[in-house]
Motif scaffolding. Structure first.
Motif, PDB file in Angstrom:
ATOM      1  N   SER A   1       6.197   5.977  14.566  1.00 46.18           N
ATOM      2  CA  SER A   1       5.797   4.618  14.954  1.00 46.18           C
ATOM      3  C   SER A   1       4.430   4.206  14.407  1.00 46.18           C
ATOM      4  N   GLN A   2       3.687   5.145  13.813  1.00 46.14           N
ATOM      5  CA  GLN A   2       2.393   4.747  13.240  1.00 46.14           C
ATOM      6  C   GLN A   2       2.558   3.714  12.133  1.00 46.14           C
ATOM      7  N   VAL A   3       3.660   3.821  11.403  1.00 47.10           N
ATOM      8  CA  VAL A   3       3.863   2.865  10.312  1.00 47.10           C
ATOM      9  C   VAL A   3       4.145   1.459  10.869  1.00 47.10           C
ATOM     10  N   ILE A   4       4.732   1.396  12.046  1.00 48.70           N
ATOM     11  CA  ILE A   4       4.970   0.089  12.682  1.00 48.70           C
ATOM     12  C   ILE A   4       3.628  -0.504  13.112  1.00 48.70           C
TER      13      ILE A   4
ATOM     14  N   ASP B   1       0.870  -1.180   0.000  1.00 47.55           N
ATOM     15  CA  ASP B   1       0.000   0.000   0.000  1.00 47.55           C
ATOM     16  C   ASP B   1       0.904   1.227   0.000  1.00 47.55           C
ATOM     17  N   ASP B   2       0.353   2.381   0.304  1.00 47.90           N
ATOM     18  CA  ASP B   2       1.176   3.599   0.193  1.00 47.90           C
ATOM     19  C   ASP B   2       2.251   3.696   1.270  1.00 47.90           C
ATOM     20  N   LYS B   3       2.121   2.919   2.349  1.00 50.39           N
ATOM     21  CA  LYS B   3       3.060   3.044   3.473  1.00 50.39           C
ATOM     22  C   LYS B   3       4.019   1.870   3.637  1.00 50.39           C
ATOM     23  N   ILE B   4       3.587   0.683   3.235  1.00 44.89           N
ATOM     24  CA  ILE B   4       4.396  -0.519   3.514  1.00 44.89           C
ATOM     25  C   ILE B   4       4.430  -1.464   2.315  1.00 44.89           C
ATOM     26  N   LEU B   5       5.392  -2.378   2.383  1.00 44.79           N
ATOM     27  CA  LEU B   5       5.539  -3.382   1.325  1.00 44.79           C
ATOM     28  C   LEU B   5       5.952  -4.701   1.965  1.00 44.79           C
ATOM     29  N   ALA B   6       5.342  -5.785   1.487  1.00 42.21           N
ATOM     30  CA  ALA B   6       5.734  -7.130   1.922  1.00 42.21           C
ATOM     31  C   ALA B   6       6.173  -7.912   0.690  1.00 42.21           C
TER      32      ALA B   6
END
Ligand code: AMP
Length: 112
Positions: free
Chosen positions: A57-60, A21-26
């Motif tokens: 830390s919101q992304v965590i 998504d716009d914030k993270i990648l797996a």
């Protein structure tokens, strides 16, 4: 800055994506240590867990909010292990914060 996970996050280096998504990648780990082994990263460059703070830390939290969805997508139904290596002594080899999500075999504890 020369960071391989930033290059993966911005599409410069292709990878086998599981979730984005716009914030993270797996994406799948190149050298899997379990039948299922993926890495989950913030797209924003955070070097390591020492650099997590109230501002970023919101992304965590977002990563952990998405882990059940990612695990279900991968068909993981019998448990998984999440690992973060922080620093050379802990085994961190890529200097961009990442969480290993591993499953498909039994894991021992304490970890080596
Ligand atoms: P760590 O040792 O905790 O820093 O984990 C880094 C992980 O990144 C290792 O499991 C590597 O196999 C993995 N890795 C390094 N480069 C890539 C890449 N280009 N694509 C996928 N996984 C990678």
């Amino acid at each position: 800055m020369d960071c391989i996970f930033c290059a993966i996050a911005n599409g410069e280096i292709p990878t086998n994506k599981v979730y984005e998504d716009d914030k993270i990648l797996a994406f799948y780990d190149l050298e899997p240590q379990a039948p299922v082994h993926i890495l989950i990263i913030p797209k924003e460059h955070i070097k390591w867990a020492y650099d997590v703070n109230e501002e970023n830390s919101q992304v965590i939290a977002h990563i952990f909010a998405k882990i059940p969805e990612i695990a279900k997508k991968l068909g993981i139904e019998d448990g998984f292990r999440i690992v973060n290596n922080c620093g050379a002594l802990a085994g961190q080899s890529v200097q961009h914060l990442h969480f290993h999500l591993m499953a498909g075999r039994a894991f021992t504890w304490p970890a080596g």
